[in-house]
Design a protein around this motif. Structure first.
Motif, PDB file in Angstrom:
ATOM      1  N   ASP A  38      95.404 102.540  67.102  1.00  0.00           N
ATOM      2  CA  ASP A  38      96.439 101.507  67.063  1.00  0.00           C
ATOM      3  C   ASP A  38      96.057 100.303  67.919  1.00  0.00           C
ATOM      4  O   ASP A  38      96.308  99.153  67.537  1.00  0.00           O
ATOM      5  CB  ASP A  38      97.768 102.090  67.557  1.00  0.00           C
ATOM      6  CG  ASP A  38      98.425 102.993  66.523  1.00  0.00           C
ATOM      7  OD1 ASP A  38      98.083 102.866  65.332  1.00  0.00           O
ATOM      8  OD2 ASP A  38      99.257 103.827  66.911  1.00  0.00           O
ATOM      9  N   HIS A  97      93.655  98.230  66.007  1.00  0.00           N
ATOM     10  CA  HIS A  97      94.383  97.495  64.965  1.00  0.00           C
ATOM     11  C   HIS A  97      95.072  96.265  65.541  1.00  0.00           C
ATOM     12  O   HIS A  97      95.011  95.177  64.958  1.00  0.00           O
ATOM     13  CB  HIS A  97      95.408  98.423  64.315  1.00  0.00           C
ATOM     14  CG  HIS A  97      96.434  97.716  63.493  1.00  0.00           C
ATOM     15  ND1 HIS A  97      96.141  97.059  62.312  1.00  0.00           N
ATOM     16  CD2 HIS A  97      97.778  97.546  63.694  1.00  0.00           C
ATOM     17  CE1 HIS A  97      97.240  96.524  61.816  1.00  0.00           C
ATOM     18  NE2 HIS A  97      98.240  96.797  62.641  1.00  0.00           N
ATOM     19  N   TYR A  98      95.706  96.411  66.689  1.00  0.00           N
ATOM     20  CA  TYR A  98      96.401  95.275  67.297  1.00  0.00           C
ATOM     21  C   TYR A  98      95.406  94.195  67.733  1.00  0.00           C
ATOM     22  O   TYR A  98      95.652  93.001  67.532  1.00  0.00           O
ATOM     23  CB  TYR A  98      97.222  95.753  68.503  1.00  0.00           C
ATOM     24  CG  TYR A  98      98.285  96.767  68.163  1.00  0.00           C
ATOM     25  CD1 TYR A  98      98.931  96.747  66.943  1.00  0.00           C
ATOM     26  CD2 TYR A  98      98.650  97.759  69.078  1.00  0.00           C
ATOM     27  CE1 TYR A  98      99.913  97.681  66.632  1.00  0.00           C
ATOM     28  CE2 TYR A  98      99.629  98.697  68.783  1.00  0.00           C
ATOM     29  CZ  TYR A  98     100.248  98.657  67.552  1.00  0.00           C
ATOM     30  OH  TYR A  98     101.206  99.587  67.243  1.00  0.00           O
ATOM     31  N   SER A 125      94.019  92.378  64.636  1.00  0.00           N
ATOM     32  CA  SER A 125      95.073  91.589  64.000  1.00  0.00           C
ATOM     33  C   SER A 125      95.363  90.315  64.786  1.00  0.00           C
ATOM     34  O   SER A 125      95.476  89.220  64.208  1.00  0.00           O
ATOM     35  CB  SER A 125      96.345  92.434  63.870  1.00  0.00           C
ATOM     36  OG  SER A 125      96.127  93.564  63.062  1.00  0.00           O
ATOM     37  N   CYS A 137     100.747  92.389  63.326  1.00  0.00           N
ATOM     38  CA  CYS A 137     100.576  93.783  63.732  1.00  0.00           C
ATOM     39  C   CYS A 137     101.506  94.726  62.975  1.00  0.00           C
ATOM     40  O   CYS A 137     101.101  95.840  62.609  1.00  0.00           O
ATOM     41  CB  CYS A 137     100.824  93.925  65.237  1.00  0.00           C
ATOM     42  SG  CYS A 137      99.626  93.059  66.283  1.00  0.00           S
ATOM     43  N   THR A 148      86.827  96.958  64.087  1.00  0.00           N
ATOM     44  CA  THR A 148      87.202  96.769  62.686  1.00  0.00           C
ATOM     45  C   THR A 148      87.179  98.090  61.927  1.00  0.00           C
ATOM     46  O   THR A 148      88.049  98.355  61.086  1.00  0.00           O
ATOM     47  CB  THR A 148      86.268  95.752  62.019  1.00  0.00           C
ATOM     48  OG1 THR A 148      86.317  94.510  62.736  1.00  0.00           O
ATOM     49  CG2 THR A 148      86.667  95.501  60.576  1.00  0.00           C
ATOM     50  N   LYS A 190      90.232  99.923  62.779  1.00  0.00           N
ATOM     51  CA  LYS A 190      91.381  99.334  62.078  1.00  0.00           C
ATOM     52  C   LYS A 190      91.420  99.780  60.620  1.00  0.00           C
ATOM     53  O   LYS A 190      92.497 100.056  60.077  1.00  0.00           O
ATOM     54  CB  LYS A 190      91.326  97.808  62.154  1.00  0.00           C
ATOM     55  CG  LYS A 190      92.398  97.102  61.341  1.00  0.00           C
ATOM     56  CD  LYS A 190      92.267  95.601  61.442  1.00  0.00           C
ATOM     57  CE  LYS A 190      93.150  94.892  60.424  1.00  0.00           C
ATOM     58  NZ  LYS A 190      94.575  95.232  60.561  1.00  0.00           N
ATOM     59  N   THR A 239      93.018 103.099  60.257  1.00  0.00           N
ATOM     60  CA  THR A 239      94.492 103.061  60.289  1.00  0.00           C
ATOM     61  C   THR A 239      95.069 102.613  58.954  1.00  0.00           C
ATOM     62  O   THR A 239      96.218 102.950  58.639  1.00  0.00           O
ATOM     63  CB  THR A 239      94.983 102.113  61.392  1.00  0.00           C
ATOM     64  OG1 THR A 239      94.584 100.766  61.092  1.00  0.00           O
ATOM     65  CG2 THR A 239      94.432 102.512  62.746  1.00  0.00           C
ATOM     66  N   ARG A 240      94.306 101.871  58.162  1.00  0.00           N
ATOM     67  CA  ARG A 240      94.808 101.421  56.864  1.00  0.00           C
ATOM     68  C   ARG A 240      95.126 102.623  55.967  1.00  0.00           C
ATOM     69  O   ARG A 240      96.119 102.630  55.241  1.00  0.00           O
ATOM     70  CB  ARG A 240      93.772 100.515  56.188  1.00  0.00           C
ATOM     71  CG  ARG A 240      94.281  99.875  54.890  1.00  0.00           C
ATOM     72  CD  ARG A 240      93.180  99.088  54.201  1.00  0.00           C
ATOM     73  NE  ARG A 240      92.592  98.100  55.080  1.00  0.00           N
ATOM     74  CZ  ARG A 240      93.113  96.895  55.304  1.00  0.00           C
ATOM     75  NH1 ARG A 240      94.233  96.542  54.698  1.00  0.00           N
ATOM     76  NH2 ARG A 240      92.518  96.041  56.125  1.00  0.00           N
TER      77      ARG A 240
END
Length: 297
Positions: A26, A29-30, A33, A62, A119, A122, A125-126
């Protein structure tokens, strides 16, 4: 699947399906983003002029997918923000990316190896976002295939789908950047994942969930890594997409009514002759001239 058993990938697929996204994935990801927001034209000026608008835009980047999917499921759009821990973690990443002294965090995250790792995390997480949206819609609308596809797509690519609203927060209006008019790679690959997971949940795709998680995650991670290392914007299905578009959605050639609307009879050489030109009727001889010619004969 027999292939997973043959290659001894069952344990790896199960381990990936049980992987926890909090806090490290997470956090990645943040960071990515917020970095994407910072690299938008005029974002740095907005961060200096209105930190609140910058923070709000970052939260849309986010949590845009969760907000959009909540709206589609008739839930409160602020429900994703009730997780105080995630909200504080995202806010911390926003502050460090935009306001860290000497831009230390942004400069470090911009180094290619570091950004590549972030990346990839991230992209992992998708998969969970898409699967979470599909599962959420499936519980409420059992076997509602198209609803599951729409909600899974919204939850996985909501940040891109809400881009025009996010731009309005920063005082920018660019309707030509509408994601539905020209889809970017993340939106396309998320739609693909949503379709696959929805078909699997409706039992149209004979594959176990953890196997599909492994295959889809491996695909998006490998492809994103290739795109970043080669600096390419194409993806493996671009040729298939172009072929389907040309086959199904390109209108056939037709004659324009402005260029070929003249009837064929109007193009006759005897139509609309100018003054003094010969007529299409046979010549009539004067009776006096006829009699004179008989006498001469």
């Amino acid at each position: 699947m027999d292939v997973f058993g043959f290659l001894n990938l069952n344990e790896l697929a199960l381990g990936l399906s049980n992987l926890s996204m909090f806090p490290y994935f997470d956090m990645a990801h943040y960071i990515i983003s917020v970095m994407s927001l910072r690299e938008q034209p005029g974002a740095l000026e907005v961060s200096q002029r209105s930190p609140f608008a910058c923070w709000f835009s970052s939260m849309l980047y986010c949590f845009g997918g969760a907000v959009l999917s909540a709206l589609m499921m008739a839930d409160a759009p602020v429900a994703p923000l009730t997780n105080t821990t995630n909200l504080l973690l995202a806010s911390l990443m926003w502050y460090l990316v935009f306001y860290c002294p000497l831009d230390a965090v942004y400069s470090l995250a911009s180094v290619l190896p570091v950004r590549l790792v972030l990346t990839v995390m991230k992209e992992v997480t998708r998969t969970w976002k898409v699967l979470g949206g599909v599962t959420q819609a499936g519980r409420k609308y059992k076997d509602g295939l198209f609803v599951m596809i729409a909600v899974g797509w919204a939850k996985g690519a909501g940040g891109g789908l809400l881009r025009n609203f996010e731009q309005l927060v920063r005082g920018v209006w660019r309707p030509e950047t509408n994601e539905l008019l020209k889809m970017t790679y993340p939106t396309k690959v998320t739609l693909l994942g949503s379709v696959l997971f929805s078909l699997q949940q409706c039992h149209f795709l004979p594959i176990q969930t953890h196997h599909l998680i492994f295959i889809y995650t491996l695909f998006i991670v490998t492809n994103k890594t290739r795109m970043m290392l080669l600096g390419s914007s194409s993806y493996p299905f671009s040729a298939v997409e172009s072929l389907l578009y040309k086959t199904l959605f390109v209108r056939p050639l037709t004659f324009s009514p402005l260029t070929d609307s003249t009837p064929s009879c109007l193009s006759s050489p005897f139509h609309n002759k100018p003054n003094g030109s010969a007529s299409n009727k046979p010549d009539q001889t004067d009776p006096k001239d006829a009699e004179s010619s008989k006498k001469t004969d």
